[in-house]
Design a protein around this motif. Structure first.
Motif, PDB file in Angstrom:
ATOM      1  N   GLY A   1       0.822  -1.198   0.000  1.00 22.23           N
ATOM      2  CA  GLY A   1       0.000   0.000   0.000  1.00 22.23           C
ATOM      3  C   GLY A   1       0.859   1.251   0.000  1.00 22.23           C
ATOM      4  N   ALA A   2       0.197   2.353  -0.196  1.00 17.67           N
ATOM      5  CA  ALA A   2       0.886   3.631  -0.248  1.00 17.67           C
ATOM      6  C   ALA A   2       1.442   3.988   1.130  1.00 17.67           C
ATOM      7  CB  ALA A   2      -0.074   4.715  -0.719  1.00 17.67           C
TER       8      ALA A   2
ATOM      9  N   TRP B   1       1.774   6.819   2.582  1.00 16.06           N
ATOM     10  CA  TRP B   1       0.969   7.803   3.299  1.00 16.06           C
ATOM     11  C   TRP B   1      -0.246   7.140   3.925  1.00 16.06           C
ATOM     12  CZ3 TRP B   1      -4.033   8.525   1.692  1.00 16.06           C
ATOM     13  CH2 TRP B   1      -4.340   8.103   0.408  1.00 16.06           C
ATOM     14  N   MET B   2      -0.793   6.096   3.285  1.00 12.29           N
ATOM     15  CA  MET B   2      -1.926   5.392   3.873  1.00 12.29           C
ATOM     16  C   MET B   2      -1.484   4.602   5.098  1.00 12.29           C
ATOM     17  SD  MET B   2      -3.958   4.050   0.522  1.00 12.29           S
ATOM     18  CE  MET B   2      -5.244   3.251   1.448  1.00 12.29           C
ATOM     19  N   ARG B   3      -0.309   3.999   5.001  1.00  8.43           N
ATOM     20  CA  ARG B   3       0.211   3.216   6.127  1.00  8.43           C
ATOM     21  C   ARG B   3       0.469   4.120   7.331  1.00  8.43           C
ATOM     22  NH1 ARG B   3       2.536  -1.247   7.973  1.00  8.43           N
ATOM     23  NH2 ARG B   3       4.528  -1.106   9.035  1.00  8.43           N
ATOM     24  N   LYS B   4       1.062   5.278   7.082  1.00  7.92           N
ATOM     25  CA  LYS B   4       1.333   6.208   8.177  1.00  7.92           C
ATOM     26  C   LYS B   4       0.027   6.698   8.813  1.00  7.92           C
ATOM     27  CE  LYS B   4       5.807   7.716   6.585  1.00  7.92           C
ATOM     28  NZ  LYS B   4       6.617   8.766   6.045  1.00  7.92           N
ATOM     29  N   ARG B   5      -0.966   6.955   7.981  1.00 10.97           N
ATOM     30  CA  ARG B   5      -2.251   7.404   8.507  1.00 10.97           C
ATOM     31  C   ARG B   5      -2.889   6.318   9.377  1.00 10.97           C
ATOM     32  NH1 ARG B   5      -6.712   9.132   4.319  1.00 10.97           N
ATOM     33  NH2 ARG B   5      -7.774   7.244   4.915  1.00 10.97           N
ATOM     34  N   MET B   6      -2.772   5.069   8.931  1.00 10.94           N
ATOM     35  CA  MET B   6      -3.327   3.966   9.713  1.00 10.94           C
ATOM     36  C   MET B   6      -2.562   3.788  11.014  1.00 10.94           C
ATOM     37  SD  MET B   6      -5.753   1.960   9.575  1.00 10.94           S
ATOM     38  CE  MET B   6      -6.218   0.912  10.909  1.00 10.94           C
ATOM     39  N   GLU B   7      -1.235   3.948  10.960  1.00  7.74           N
ATOM     40  CA  GLU B   7      -0.431   3.856  12.183  1.00  7.74           C
ATOM     41  C   GLU B   7      -0.868   4.910  13.192  1.00  7.74           C
ATOM     42  OE1 GLU B   7       3.684   4.194  11.150  1.00  7.74           O
ATOM     43  OE2 GLU B   7       3.667   2.339   9.995  1.00  7.74           O
TER      44      GLU B   7
ATOM     45  N   ARG C   1      -3.795   6.421  13.424  1.00  9.52           N
ATOM     46  CA  ARG C   1      -5.121   6.092  13.949  1.00  9.52           C
ATOM     47  C   ARG C   1      -5.028   4.987  14.999  1.00  9.52           C
ATOM     48  NH1 ARG C   1      -9.150   5.849   8.734  1.00  9.52           N
ATOM     49  NH2 ARG C   1      -9.198   8.081   8.347  1.00  9.52           N
TER      50      ARG C   1
END
Length: 136
Positions: A74-75, A77-83, A85
């Motif tokens: 995955g992207a 930025w998506m991984r960082k956002r999930m981390e 959250r």
């Protein structure tokens, strides 16, 4: 100088895309016509048919960016956002989230590279400092 480049890219980018698509279509046509008639006993194709096959494959199978295999893809930025959250959740919310994800994945723990004890864990987002605090 900068304005010339700005105007030039509106001409250059479509031409580069058309050239790339033409080159790929030519390669697909050559591979098809040199391999498949002898192997699968199918007919030869034209350049436009090869382009259609290439575009159809891209639509069906995606444009793919590659990435890591398994669950960690995955992207970034998506991984960082999930981390972020996951970090901001309370332990109860984390457990509720894990249960919901287990339910969505049909309890696939241990099946494949991204699951179970050998794959990524949901709580691996904790930093080393948090782990050191736990150990003390």
């Amino acid at each position: 100088m900068k304005k010339v480049f700005y105007r030039g890219r509106f001409i250059f980018i479509p031409l580069a895309v058309a050239a790339f698509l033409s080159l790929i279509s030519f390669v697909v046509m050559q591979l098809w016509n040199n391999l498949l008639p002898d192997i699968l006993h199918v007919g030869t194709i034209t350049f436009w048919q090869a382009m259609g096959i290439f575009v159809l494959c891209k639509i069906l199978f995606g444009f793919g960016k590659g990435g890591r295999p398994g669950w960690g893809g995955g992207a970034p930025w998506m991984r960082k956002r999930m981390e972020q959250r996951f970090k901001n959740m309370s332990p109860e919310e984390q457990e509720k989230f894990r249960a919901k994800m287990r339910d969505r994945m049909c309890h696939w723990e241990g099946h494949g590279p991204g699951f179970g004890k050998f794959g990524r864990q949901w709580d691996d987002y904790k930093t080393e400092k948090e782990e050191e605090k736990k150990d003390q």
